[in-house]
Design a protein around this motif. Structure first.
Motif, PDB file in Angstrom:
ATOM      1  N   GLN A  20       1.633  -5.183   2.704  1.00 29.13           N
ATOM      2  CA  GLN A  20       0.545  -5.671   2.909  1.00 29.13           C
ATOM      3  C   GLN A  20       0.164  -6.717   2.017  1.00 29.13           C
ATOM      4  OE1 GLN A  20      -1.417  -4.061   5.022  1.00 29.13           O
ATOM      5  NE2 GLN A  20      -0.422  -1.955   5.399  1.00 29.13           N
ATOM      6  N   GLN A  34     -12.525   5.307   0.584  1.00 26.45           N
ATOM      7  CA  GLN A  34     -12.255   5.789   1.951  1.00 26.45           C
ATOM      8  C   GLN A  34     -11.331   7.135   1.832  1.00 26.45           C
ATOM      9  OE1 GLN A  34     -10.432   3.247   4.381  1.00 26.45           O
ATOM     10  NE2 GLN A  34      -9.938   4.418   6.029  1.00 26.45           N
ATOM     11  N   THR A  68       3.727   3.266   0.599  1.00 27.66           N
ATOM     12  CA  THR A  68       2.908   2.595   1.358  1.00 27.66           C
ATOM     13  C   THR A  68       1.800   1.828   0.668  1.00 27.66           C
ATOM     14  OG1 THR A  68       3.205   4.536   2.851  1.00 27.66           O
ATOM     15  CG2 THR A  68       1.464   3.408   3.183  1.00 27.66           C
ATOM     16  N   PRO A  72      -4.689  -3.740   6.089  1.00 23.80           N
ATOM     17  CA  PRO A  72      -4.816  -3.830   7.447  1.00 23.80           C
ATOM     18  C   PRO A  72      -3.506  -3.581   8.462  1.00 23.80           C
ATOM     19  CG  PRO A  72      -4.534  -6.167   6.858  1.00 23.80           C
ATOM     20  CD  PRO A  72      -4.500  -5.370   5.519  1.00 23.80           C
ATOM     21  N   TYR A  73      -2.432  -3.533   7.794  1.00 17.18           N
ATOM     22  CA  TYR A  73      -1.185  -3.283   8.932  1.00 17.18           C
ATOM     23  C   TYR A  73      -0.773  -1.961   8.647  1.00 17.18           C
ATOM     24  CZ  TYR A  73      -0.831  -8.312   7.782  1.00 17.18           C
ATOM     25  OH  TYR A  73      -1.261  -9.723   7.453  1.00 17.18           O
ATOM     26  N   PHE A  74       0.041  -1.701   9.763  1.00 17.57           N
ATOM     27  CA  PHE A  74       0.449  -0.106  10.038  1.00 17.57           C
ATOM     28  C   PHE A  74       1.163   0.348   8.680  1.00 17.57           C
ATOM     29  CE2 PHE A  74       3.939   2.696  11.338  1.00 17.57           C
ATOM     30  CZ  PHE A  74       3.176   3.793  11.767  1.00 17.57           C
ATOM     31  N   LEU A  75       1.000   1.364   8.600  1.00 16.63           N
ATOM     32  CA  LEU A  75       1.605   2.235   7.120  1.00 16.63           C
ATOM     33  C   LEU A  75       0.840   1.729   6.158  1.00 16.63           C
ATOM     34  CD1 LEU A  75       5.160   1.989   7.608  1.00 16.63           C
ATOM     35  CD2 LEU A  75       3.930   3.914   7.937  1.00 16.63           C
ATOM     36  N   SER A  76      -0.505   1.974   6.152  1.00 20.26           N
ATOM     37  CA  SER A  76      -1.545   1.788   4.996  1.00 20.26           C
ATOM     38  C   SER A  76      -1.957   3.187   4.548  1.00 20.26           C
ATOM     39  CB  SER A  76      -2.887   1.138   5.417  1.00 20.26           C
ATOM     40  OG  SER A  76      -3.706   1.024   4.414  1.00 20.26           O
ATOM     41  N   THR A  78      -4.619   4.218   3.852  1.00 23.12           N
ATOM     42  CA  THR A  78      -5.856   4.486   4.203  1.00 23.12           C
ATOM     43  C   THR A  78      -5.756   4.989   6.005  1.00 23.12           C
ATOM     44  OG1 THR A  78      -6.376   2.243   4.876  1.00 23.12           O
ATOM     45  CG2 THR A  78      -7.422   3.132   2.769  1.00 23.12           C
ATOM     46  N   ASP A  79      -4.707   4.994   6.348  1.00 26.77           N
ATOM     47  CA  ASP A  79      -4.323   5.389   7.908  1.00 26.77           C
ATOM     48  C   ASP A  79      -4.130   6.883   7.888  1.00 26.77           C
ATOM     49  OD1 ASP A  79      -4.301   2.621   8.574  1.00 26.77           O
ATOM     50  OD2 ASP A  79      -2.212   2.433   8.957  1.00 26.77           O
ATOM     51  N   PHE A  80      -5.176   7.690   8.147  1.00 31.50           N
ATOM     52  CA  PHE A  80      -5.125   9.082   8.215  1.00 31.50           C
ATOM     53  C   PHE A  80      -6.597   9.368   8.990  1.00 31.50           C
ATOM     54  CE2 PHE A  80      -7.212   8.354   4.326  1.00 31.50           C
ATOM     55  CZ  PHE A  80      -8.334   9.283   4.336  1.00 31.50           C
ATOM     56  N   ASP A  81      -6.389  10.684   9.686  1.00 30.97           N
ATOM     57  CA  ASP A  81      -7.515  11.243  10.368  1.00 30.97           C
ATOM     58  C   ASP A  81      -8.282  12.232   9.530  1.00 30.97           C
ATOM     59  OD1 ASP A  81      -9.411  12.023  12.381  1.00 30.97           O
ATOM     60  OD2 ASP A  81      -7.797  12.853  13.635  1.00 30.97           O
TER      61      ASP A  81
END
Length: 85
Positions: A20, A34, A68, A72-76, A78-81
């Motif tokens: 990142q 977040q 990780t 902003p890129y994939f595998l952040s 903060t990428d979760f639902d």
């Protein structure tokens, strides 16, 4: 792992798709808001050296070969639902 050894944790050469942008205090603060908690201090130190990517060392009992980053890129991190069913 000592503080002086932290800089050697990352695999060389970098696998750029998993790295990142540089971690700034603002990005870290927003990510922690977040996520909902403060990240461990050692993890933040590692991410300040390189914000994500493959590592040279791993625990024998795990399959994980990367840390990780935050960005902003994939595998952040903060990428979760956050949706709970």
């Amino acid at each position: 792992m000592t503080d002086s050894e932290l800089k050697y944790i990352w695999s060389v050469p970098k696998y750029l798709p998993y790295v990142q942008p540089e971690l700034t205090p603002e990005i870290l603060e927003q990510a922690q808001k977040q996520i909902g908690y403060n990240l461990p201090e050692k993890l933040v130190e590692i991410l300040k050296i390189q914000n994500g990517g493959y590592v040279r060392y791993k625990l024998a009992e795990t399959l994980h070969e990367q840390i990780t980053g935050i960005g902003p890129y994939f595998l952040s991190l903060t990428d979760f639902d956050r949706t709970v069913s």
